[in-house]
Scaffold this motif. Structure first.
Motif, PDB file in Angstrom:
ATOM      1  N   ARG A 187     -19.556  -0.027  68.232  1.00  0.00           N
ATOM      2  CA  ARG A 187     -19.046   1.175  68.915  1.00  0.00           C
ATOM      3  C   ARG A 187     -17.537   1.296  68.741  1.00  0.00           C
ATOM      4  O   ARG A 187     -16.999   2.376  68.525  1.00  0.00           O
ATOM      5  CB  ARG A 187     -19.380   1.122  70.409  1.00  0.00           C
ATOM      6  CG  ARG A 187     -20.857   1.181  70.719  1.00  0.00           C
ATOM      7  CD  ARG A 187     -21.489   2.437  70.151  1.00  0.00           C
ATOM      8  NE  ARG A 187     -22.922   2.519  70.441  1.00  0.00           N
ATOM      9  CZ  ARG A 187     -23.817   2.985  69.579  1.00  0.00           C
ATOM     10  NH1 ARG A 187     -23.458   3.396  68.382  1.00  0.00           N
ATOM     11  NH2 ARG A 187     -25.086   3.059  69.922  1.00  0.00           N
ATOM     12  N   HIS A 224     -30.408   1.011  57.387  1.00  0.00           N
ATOM     13  CA  HIS A 224     -30.883   0.385  58.631  1.00  0.00           C
ATOM     14  C   HIS A 224     -32.082   1.167  59.178  1.00  0.00           C
ATOM     15  O   HIS A 224     -33.093   0.584  59.580  1.00  0.00           O
ATOM     16  CB  HIS A 224     -29.713   0.334  59.629  1.00  0.00           C
ATOM     17  CG  HIS A 224     -30.088  -0.073  61.025  1.00  0.00           C
ATOM     18  ND1 HIS A 224     -30.268   0.839  62.025  1.00  0.00           N
ATOM     19  CD2 HIS A 224     -30.316  -1.294  61.595  1.00  0.00           C
ATOM     20  CE1 HIS A 224     -30.593   0.198  63.154  1.00  0.00           C
ATOM     21  NE2 HIS A 224     -30.623  -1.096  62.920  1.00  0.00           N
ATOM     22  N   SER A 233     -30.539  -4.909  72.141  1.00  0.00           N
ATOM     23  CA  SER A 233     -30.606  -3.927  71.049  1.00  0.00           C
ATOM     24  C   SER A 233     -29.239  -3.769  70.402  1.00  0.00           C
ATOM     25  O   SER A 233     -28.209  -4.064  71.044  1.00  0.00           O
ATOM     26  CB  SER A 233     -31.056  -2.588  71.637  1.00  0.00           C
ATOM     27  OG  SER A 233     -30.617  -1.519  70.839  1.00  0.00           O
ATOM     28  N   HIS A 235     -27.604 -11.154  62.535  1.00  0.00           N
ATOM     29  CA  HIS A 235     -26.836 -10.382  63.521  1.00  0.00           C
ATOM     30  C   HIS A 235     -25.464 -11.010  63.766  1.00  0.00           C
ATOM     31  O   HIS A 235     -24.463 -10.310  63.909  1.00  0.00           O
ATOM     32  CB  HIS A 235     -27.616 -10.267  64.850  1.00  0.00           C
ATOM     33  CG  HIS A 235     -28.672  -9.210  64.814  1.00  0.00           C
ATOM     34  ND1 HIS A 235     -29.918  -9.411  64.271  1.00  0.00           N
ATOM     35  CD2 HIS A 235     -28.645  -7.909  65.213  1.00  0.00           C
ATOM     36  CE1 HIS A 235     -30.632  -8.299  64.361  1.00  0.00           C
ATOM     37  NE2 HIS A 235     -29.876  -7.364  64.919  1.00  0.00           N
ATOM     38  N   GLY A 238     -33.867  -0.900  72.749  1.00  0.00           N
ATOM     39  CA  GLY A 238     -32.786  -0.320  73.555  1.00  0.00           C
ATOM     40  C   GLY A 238     -33.204   0.975  74.233  1.00  0.00           C
ATOM     41  O   GLY A 238     -32.411   1.575  74.950  1.00  0.00           O
ATOM     42  N   ARG A 276     -26.208   3.289  57.775  1.00  0.00           N
ATOM     43  CA  ARG A 276     -27.053   3.886  58.818  1.00  0.00           C
ATOM     44  C   ARG A 276     -28.441   4.218  58.248  1.00  0.00           C
ATOM     45  O   ARG A 276     -29.464   3.973  58.871  1.00  0.00           O
ATOM     46  CB  ARG A 276     -26.418   5.180  59.349  1.00  0.00           C
ATOM     47  CG  ARG A 276     -25.219   4.970  60.238  1.00  0.00           C
ATOM     48  CD  ARG A 276     -24.773   6.301  60.824  1.00  0.00           C
ATOM     49  NE  ARG A 276     -23.452   6.265  61.387  1.00  0.00           N
ATOM     50  CZ  ARG A 276     -23.156   5.778  62.599  1.00  0.00           C
ATOM     51  NH1 ARG A 276     -24.101   5.296  63.353  1.00  0.00           N
ATOM     52  NH2 ARG A 276     -21.913   5.792  63.041  1.00  0.00           N
ATOM     53  N   PHE A 336     -27.785  -1.242  70.191  1.00  0.00           N
ATOM     54  CA  PHE A 336     -27.073  -0.324  71.079  1.00  0.00           C
ATOM     55  C   PHE A 336     -25.962  -1.047  71.849  1.00  0.00           C
ATOM     56  O   PHE A 336     -25.000  -0.450  72.283  1.00  0.00           O
ATOM     57  CB  PHE A 336     -28.043   0.232  72.129  1.00  0.00           C
ATOM     58  CG  PHE A 336     -28.638   1.555  71.760  1.00  0.00           C
ATOM     59  CD1 PHE A 336     -28.076   2.351  70.784  1.00  0.00           C
ATOM     60  CD2 PHE A 336     -29.760   2.021  72.430  1.00  0.00           C
ATOM     61  CE1 PHE A 336     -28.627   3.580  70.463  1.00  0.00           C
ATOM     62  CE2 PHE A 336     -30.324   3.244  72.116  1.00  0.00           C
ATOM     63  CZ  PHE A 336     -29.752   4.023  71.117  1.00  0.00           C
ATOM     64  N   TYR A 394     -34.353   8.632  66.140  1.00  0.00           N
ATOM     65  CA  TYR A 394     -32.984   8.624  66.693  1.00  0.00           C
ATOM     66  C   TYR A 394     -31.999   8.229  65.584  1.00  0.00           C
ATOM     67  O   TYR A 394     -30.971   8.884  65.384  1.00  0.00           O
ATOM     68  CB  TYR A 394     -32.894   7.639  67.878  1.00  0.00           C
ATOM     69  CG  TYR A 394     -31.464   7.225  68.155  1.00  0.00           C
ATOM     70  CD1 TYR A 394     -30.602   8.066  68.867  1.00  0.00           C
ATOM     71  CD2 TYR A 394     -30.943   6.021  67.651  1.00  0.00           C
ATOM     72  CE1 TYR A 394     -29.268   7.712  69.080  1.00  0.00           C
ATOM     73  CE2 TYR A 394     -29.614   5.660  67.863  1.00  0.00           C
ATOM     74  CZ  TYR A 394     -28.790   6.507  68.569  1.00  0.00           C
ATOM     75  OH  TYR A 394     -27.468   6.170  68.763  1.00  0.00           O
ATOM     76  N   SER A 434     -34.430   3.925  72.673  1.00  0.00           N
ATOM     77  CA  SER A 434     -34.383   5.196  71.925  1.00  0.00           C
ATOM     78  C   SER A 434     -35.718   5.411  71.213  1.00  0.00           C
ATOM     79  O   SER A 434     -36.592   4.539  71.227  1.00  0.00           O
ATOM     80  CB  SER A 434     -33.270   5.166  70.884  1.00  0.00           C
ATOM     81  OG  SER A 434     -33.710   4.454  69.744  1.00  0.00           O
ATOM     82  N   GLY A 445     -37.422   1.812  70.181  1.00  0.00           N
ATOM     83  CA  GLY A 445     -36.563   0.636  70.045  1.00  0.00           C
ATOM     84  C   GLY A 445     -36.479  -0.170  71.324  1.00  0.00           C
ATOM     85  O   GLY A 445     -36.786   0.333  72.418  1.00  0.00           O
TER      86      GLY A 445
HETATM   87  C1  HEM Z   1     -35.732  -6.209  62.481  1.00  0.00           C
HETATM   88  C2  HEM Z   1     -34.512  -5.751  62.445  1.00  0.00           C
HETATM   89  C3  HEM Z   1     -34.011  -4.599  63.253  1.00  0.00           C
HETATM   90  C4  HEM Z   1     -34.707  -3.643  63.943  1.00  0.00           C
HETATM   91  C5  HEM Z   1     -36.210  -3.484  64.072  1.00  0.00           C
HETATM   92  C6  HEM Z   1     -33.731  -2.764  64.548  1.00  0.00           C
HETATM   93  C7  HEM Z   1     -34.044  -1.680  65.329  1.00  0.00           C
HETATM   94  C8  HEM Z   1     -33.146  -0.817  65.896  1.00  0.00           C
HETATM   95  C9  HEM Z   1     -33.471   0.327  66.677  1.00  0.00           C
HETATM   96  C10 HEM Z   1     -34.876   0.795  66.976  1.00  0.00           C
HETATM   97  C11 HEM Z   1     -32.322   0.895  67.076  1.00  0.00           C
HETATM   98  C12 HEM Z   1     -32.166   2.121  67.962  1.00  0.00           C
HETATM   99  C13 HEM Z   1     -31.753   1.708  69.320  1.00  0.00           C
HETATM  100  C14 HEM Z   1     -32.860   1.133  70.160  1.00  0.00           C
HETATM  101  O1  HEM Z   1     -33.640   1.907  70.714  1.00  0.00           O
HETATM  102  O2  HEM Z   1     -32.925  -0.099  70.247  1.00  0.00           O
HETATM  103  C15 HEM Z   1     -31.256   0.113  66.534  1.00  0.00           C
HETATM  104  C16 HEM Z   1     -29.918   0.409  66.702  1.00  0.00           C
HETATM  105  C17 HEM Z   1     -28.918  -0.330  66.168  1.00  0.00           C
HETATM  106  N1  HEM Z   1     -29.045  -1.481  65.420  1.00  0.00           N
HETATM  107 FE1  HEM Z   1     -30.757  -2.288  64.768  1.00  0.00          FE
HETATM  108  N2  HEM Z   1     -32.489  -3.177  64.192  1.00  0.00           N
HETATM  109  C18 HEM Z   1     -32.600  -4.278  63.410  1.00  0.00           C
HETATM  110  C19 HEM Z   1     -31.584  -4.998  62.841  1.00  0.00           C
HETATM  111  C20 HEM Z   1     -30.255  -4.736  63.021  1.00  0.00           C
HETATM  112  C21 HEM Z   1     -29.181  -5.510  62.457  1.00  0.00           C
HETATM  113  C22 HEM Z   1     -29.305  -6.717  61.527  1.00  0.00           C
HETATM  114  C23 HEM Z   1     -28.035  -4.969  62.900  1.00  0.00           C
HETATM  115  C24 HEM Z   1     -26.671  -5.468  62.611  1.00  0.00           C
HETATM  116  C25 HEM Z   1     -25.743  -5.582  63.511  1.00  0.00           C
HETATM  117  C26 HEM Z   1     -28.375  -3.837  63.741  1.00  0.00           C
HETATM  118  C27 HEM Z   1     -27.477  -3.020  64.391  1.00  0.00           C
HETATM  119  C28 HEM Z   1     -27.794  -1.908  65.105  1.00  0.00           C
HETATM  120  C29 HEM Z   1     -26.816  -1.013  65.674  1.00  0.00           C
HETATM  121  C30 HEM Z   1     -25.303  -1.127  65.544  1.00  0.00           C
HETATM  122  C31 HEM Z   1     -27.516  -0.025  66.324  1.00  0.00           C
HETATM  123  C32 HEM Z   1     -26.930   1.188  67.045  1.00  0.00           C
HETATM  124  C33 HEM Z   1     -26.960   2.360  66.062  1.00  0.00           C
HETATM  125  C34 HEM Z   1     -26.474   3.676  66.639  1.00  0.00           C
HETATM  126  O3  HEM Z   1     -26.673   3.935  67.847  1.00  0.00           O
HETATM  127  O4  HEM Z   1     -25.927   4.465  65.866  1.00  0.00           O
HETATM  128  N3  HEM Z   1     -29.723  -3.713  63.778  1.00  0.00           N
HETATM  129  N4  HEM Z   1     -31.765  -0.928  65.802  1.00  0.00           N
END
Ligand code: HEM
Length: 366
Positions: A128, A299, A120, A46, A314, A296, A122, A321, A316, A312
């Motif tokens: 953003r 991910h 998260s 991250h 966050g 996207r 988020f 989502y 969602s 998630g």
């Molecule tokens: C085990 C690894 C990961 C999991 C399980 C995960 C899970 C999630 C989930 C479920 C969301 C939706 C928002 C929420 O409800 O939390 C999210 C959003 C997001 N995650 Fe991850 N994530 C992981 C790794 C990463 C990594 C390495 C990054 C790099 C920065 C990242 C960046 C983001 C971003 C920018 C969003 C917002 C996306 C949007 O709203 O369009 N995530 N993630």
């Protein structure tokens, strides 16, 4: 700075601020009991993302600066292309990094996931910022829980995002730049009129080929002719400013009519020397949009693997989502659709000699 000036020596460690950077990994599982081995990887991945986001924003700020001028200095188009190509290489790295993260299994993730709530992605203000600077608009976003996306950011970050929302994004600046394209209509040549004629000729030729094709059954022939009719109608419709305006009002298209015609012209005459760089700029932007969508999607796939259908941290719906954002958060979608309007090189209208010369690198010894 004068290269001969005396300047203080610096050590590798302090130049890179490594004391801070290398002291910024604090696995929470360790603080609450036994440290989960994979949490360090999760934190570092991250952090590396956030560093690359910082670099992307740095490039975007410079791109916005280059295009904010009313008349963009042509010398800057080459610089803009190389900066977007740099962003594209970074996006490729960002996509590939998910492979490294996936060496952590879903069960290993569960060793420390509980300690993350409600942190998260988020809350990534830099992600953003990147979206907003590129041109993702509030109205276009898929919202979850009916709340504005920036709700999860700090008050200061929200102010910064709102300020960015009120400024012109890269999408709008590129649109303005396209609208200012000269040559679309000049003495003795109207690109749009000639292009419509060329399309009509191409469709007529295809009609004749279908009608005289002895291998087609009467049913197949009728079906193909019907398809061709729809195709011709499609071209004429897209090239009609009133229909284009309606498509914008309905939310199907975002780019203005004039900008779209300029983009088509740049594509079809891209072999003319002066249009090479504008073409490469449009192409690099299309690639950037494609890579961001690929990130996207990648991910979301990783989230499916790690969490299944769990929601998630966050708040969602998680995978569902994220898949909506894959579909809806494309910013330069219209640039991909330009291909629908392209016709084979042999059918493209001939440019008058005077215009051909204007579009060449012309060197006179007189
Ligand atoms: C085990 C690894 C990961 C999991 C399980 C995960 C899970 C999630 C989930 C479920 C969301 C939706 C928002 C929420 O409800 O939390 C999210 C959003 C997001 N995650 Fe991850 N994530 C992981 C790794 C990463 C990594 C390495 C990054 C790099 C920065 C990242 C960046 C983001 C971003 C920018 C969003 C917002 C996306 C949007 O709203 O369009 N995530 N993630």
């Amino acid at each position: 700075m004068n290269q001969n000036e005396k300047y203080a020596a610096i050590h590798y460690h302090s130049y890179l601020g490594l004391d801070k950077v290398l002291d910024a990994q604090h696995p929470r599982s360790g603080q609450y009991g036994k440290e989960a081995h994979d949490e360090t990887l999760f934190i570092i991945i991250h952090q590396v993302y956030e560093l690359w986001f910082k670099q992307i924003i740095h490039e975007l700020e410079s791109l916005v600066g280059l295009f904010e001028a009313d008349a963009v200095d042509e010398k800057n188009i080459g610089i803009a292309v190389s900066r977007i190509e740099r962003i594209n290489e970074i996006f490729k790295l960002l996509i590939h990094q998910i492979d490294v993260l996936e060496t952590m299994t879903p069960l290993d993730f569960l060793e420390f996931r509980n300690f993350l709530f409600p942190a998260s992605g988020f809350q990534s203000a830099q992600f953003r910022k990147t979206e907003v600077m590129l041109g993702l608009k509030m109205a276009q976003r898929f919202s979850y829980q009916e709340k504005p996306y920036y709700n999860q950011l700090s008050a200061e970050q929200q102010e910064e995002i709102k300020d960015l929302e009120s400024r012109r994004s890269l999408f709008e600046l590129i649109e303005d730049w396209l609208e200012r394209t000269p040559f679309i209509k000049c003495e003795g040549f109207s690109f749009i009129d000639e292009y419509k004629v060329a399309i009509a000729k191409m469709i007529e030729r295809e009609r004749q080929a279908i009608e005289t094709n002895e291998y087609l059954s009467p049913e197949e022939r009728t079906a193909r002719l019907t398809m061709l009719g729809a195709n011709g109608e499609f071209f004429q419709q897209v090239l009609d400013p009133a229909i284009h305006a309606q498509k914008i009002a309905d939310g199907h298209v975002r780019i203005s009519y004039d900008a779209m015609i300029a983009a088509v012209m740049i594509h079809v005459y891209r072999d003319q020397p002066i249009l090479q760089l504008p073409y490469r700029l449009l192409d690099a932007i299309t690639t950037m949009d494609e890579l961001m969508t690929s990130w996207r999607y990648r991910h979301a796939q990783m989230v499916m693997r790690m969490l299944g259908k769990k929601s998630g941290t966050g708040g969602s719906a998680g995978f569902d989502y994220l898949m909506e954002t894959v579909k809806k958060h494309q910013i330069f979608k219209d640039f991909h659709h330009i291909s629908t309007l392209l016709i084979p090189r042999g059918d493209v209208p001939q440019l008058p000699d005077s215009l051909k010369r204007d579009l060449s690198f012309y060197y006179s010894t007189k």
